[in-house]
Design a protein around this motif. Structure first.
Motif, short mmCIF file in Angstrom:
data_model
loop_
_atom_site.label_atom_id
_atom_site.label_comp_id
_atom_site.label_asym_id
_atom_site.label_seq_id
_atom_site.Cartn_x
_atom_site.Cartn_y
_atom_site.Cartn_z
N ALA A 90 4.83 -21.98 -44.56
CA ALA A 90 3.63 -21.18 -44.80
C ALA A 90 2.46 -21.71 -44.48
CB ALA A 90 3.64 -21.18 -46.35
N TRP A 91 2.13 -22.98 -44.47
CA TRP A 91 1.09 -23.72 -44.10
C TRP A 91 0.90 -23.37 -42.36
CZ3 TRP A 91 1.84 -28.80 -46.89
CH2 TRP A 91 1.36 -28.63 -48.09
N GLN A 92 1.69 -23.45 -41.64
CA GLN A 92 1.74 -23.05 -40.24
C GLN A 92 1.44 -21.71 -39.92
OE1 GLN A 92 5.86 -24.32 -39.05
NE2 GLN A 92 5.18 -26.40 -38.41
N THR A 93 1.93 -20.80 -40.66
CA THR A 93 1.96 -19.27 -40.39
C THR A 93 0.36 -19.20 -40.78
OG1 THR A 93 4.01 -18.99 -40.95
CG2 THR A 93 2.56 -17.09 -41.07
N ALA A 251 1.16 -38.69 -54.52
CA ALA A 251 1.72 -37.59 -54.17
C ALA A 251 1.05 -36.39 -55.32
CB ALA A 251 3.17 -37.30 -54.39
N VAL A 252 0.66 -35.25 -54.74
CA VAL A 252 0.11 -34.05 -55.64
C VAL A 252 0.97 -32.96 -55.24
CG1 VAL A 252 -2.15 -35.18 -55.28
CG2 VAL A 252 -1.66 -33.51 -53.66
N PRO A 253 0.60 -31.89 -56.33
CA PRO A 253 1.11 -30.50 -56.10
C PRO A 253 0.76 -30.00 -54.73
CG PRO A 253 0.11 -30.87 -58.46
CD PRO A 253 -0.16 -32.08 -57.57
N ALA A 254 1.41 -29.01 -54.40
CA ALA A 254 1.31 -28.34 -53.08
C ALA A 254 0.00 -27.66 -53.17
CB ALA A 254 2.19 -27.13 -52.76
N ALA A 255 -0.74 -26.95 -54.14
CA ALA A 255 -1.76 -26.26 -54.23
C ALA A 255 -3.06 -27.54 -53.86
CB ALA A 255 -2.00 -25.70 -55.71
N LEU A 256 -2.85 -28.82 -54.47
CA LEU A 256 -3.94 -29.66 -54.02
C LEU A 256 -3.89 -29.99 -52.91
CD1 LEU A 256 -6.29 -31.30 -55.11
CD2 LEU A 256 -4.73 -32.78 -56.52
N GLU A 258 -2.99 -28.50 -50.51
CA GLU A 258 -3.60 -27.60 -49.56
C GLU A 258 -5.17 -27.42 -49.59
OE1 GLU A 258 -1.26 -23.67 -49.92
OE2 GLU A 258 -3.40 -22.62 -49.42
N GLU A 259 -5.71 -27.90 -50.84
CA GLU A 259 -7.17 -28.23 -50.90
C GLU A 259 -7.59 -29.36 -49.97
OE1 GLU A 259 -8.74 -28.40 -54.68
OE2 GLU A 259 -7.67 -26.75 -55.46
N PHE A 260 -6.92 -30.29 -49.79
CA PHE A 260 -7.10 -31.30 -48.89
C PHE A 260 -7.13 -30.73 -47.49
CE2 PHE A 260 -4.69 -34.56 -52.08
CZ PHE A 260 -6.00 -34.76 -52.74
N LEU A 261 -6.00 -30.03 -47.22
CA LEU A 261 -5.91 -29.62 -45.73
C LEU A 261 -7.11 -28.72 -45.44
CD1 LEU A 261 -2.04 -29.07 -45.77
CD2 LEU A 261 -3.38 -30.67 -44.43
#
Ligand code: C2E
Ligand code: CA
Ligand code: CA
Length: 287
Positions: A90-93, A251-256, A258-261
């Motif tokens: 999903a992050w790649q797409t 380690a953080v949840p995927a949503a956080l 994603e915020e870093f990314l």
């Protein structure tokens, strides 16, 4: 460590773990991996979390040990693998990550050796639609990796699928040159016990020799357990490429993650978390 699987009756957590797997109580959290030169997020490690059990103080190390004892580690690892691959796809797409972003996923050595590991991995890659060049499989030698032929078969499959292979906890296990050569690791992850002592004469000498070995083999080096800027500086000067640790984020949840990314949240969301506290408790604290 005792690597003989316990019989099911002796492991009181088996039923609880099997139930948690069946009802979907596990979660995958992501710990950023930072380029020590640019301080940009270069990747992440997927780490399993069991929030419901964390309340009862179940730390992940104990969980993984129990899951291995119960014979459920293949199942748990496959679930983590598939969840993490779907997330990366999903992050790649969505172009949230660049083509150089690496997602590291742990494989228990008890499972990595098994004959059906390559097939399960291939199906998971294909089902997720992920670009496999962004995937790194981490194996540790501290837990057995006893069947060298099996491990070699899986290592070859990992490389043929376009993924890379990392040796976890480098320096703390039973690495010998024959194994290092046989499995063609692309990345060494220096164990955090060396990061802790990198400001001592002995510690810094060990780090230097581990990095020298990596350099001679053409292997990249990631350092674990970086908790202070001094450790990050020392490890960078010693030649390590990337680092992960509470200095930047647990380690953080995927949503956080994603915020870093996306750059919408700065790293170090949990600066208040003091070094040496139980990582399971930090992670449960959430953002
Ligand atoms: P590991 O692969 O070496 O993972 C790094 C561990 O160090 C994680 O502990 C992480 O939370 C912790 N850590 C990260 N930064 C720091 C720091 O700055 N200081 C300190 N003191 N610790 C830090 P965690 O999540 O408790 O995982 C423990 C071990 O459990 C992992 O060690 C890995 O061997 C295993 N594990 C975790 N998730 C999985 C999984 O999905 N499958 C398998 N097979 N094993 C897993
Ligand atoms: Ca790992
Ligand atoms: Ca490690």
């Amino acid at each position: 460590m005792d690597t003989e699987p316990l019989i099911a009756d002796e492991c009181h957590g088996c039923e609880e773990i099997a139930h948690a797997l069946a009802v979907g109580e596990f979660e995958v959290y992501y710990q950023p991996i930072v380029d020590l030169g640019t301080l940009e997020v270069a990747g992440a490690e997927a780490l399993v979390r069991w929030p419901a059990a964390g309340i009862r103080g179940y730390v992940v190390d104990d969980l993984v040990e129990s899951v291995e004892s119960c014979g459920l580690v293949g199942q748990l690892d496959e679930w983590v693998l598939r969840t993490a691959l779907d997330q990366l796809a999903a992050w790649q797409t969505d172009a949230i990550v660049s083509s150089s972003f690496n997602l590291c996923i742990n494989a228990s050595s008890l499972d990595f050796d098994s004959p059906d590991f390559p097939g399960r991995m291939a199906r998971a890659i294909s089902d997720s639609g992920v670009d496999p060049t962004g995937v790194v499989i981490e194996v540790t030698e501290t837990r057995a990796l006893s069947d060298l032929a099996g491990a070699r078969r899986s290592a070859t499959a990992v490389h043929e699928m376009g993924m890379r292979l990392a040796l976890d906890d480098f320096g703390s296990g039973y690495s010998n040159f024959a194994r290092l050569q046989a499995l063609s690791f692309d990345i060494f992850k220096i164990d955090r016990c060396f990061t802790e002592v990198c400001d001592t004469t002995v510690g810094s000498a060990i780090v230097t020799s581990l990095v020298e070995l990596a350099r001679a083999l053409g292997t990249r080096v990631v350092v674990e357990g970086v908790e202070t800027t001094d450790q990050a500086d020392r490890m960078f000067r010693a030649g390590c490429h990337e680092g992960q640790g509470y200095l930047w984020a647990p380690a953080v949840p995927a949503a956080l993650m994603e915020e870093f990314l996306r750059g919408t949240s700065p790293l170090t969301p949990l600066r208040l978390a003091k070094p040496k506290v139980n990582p399971a408790l930090i992670d449960l604290a959430g953002p």
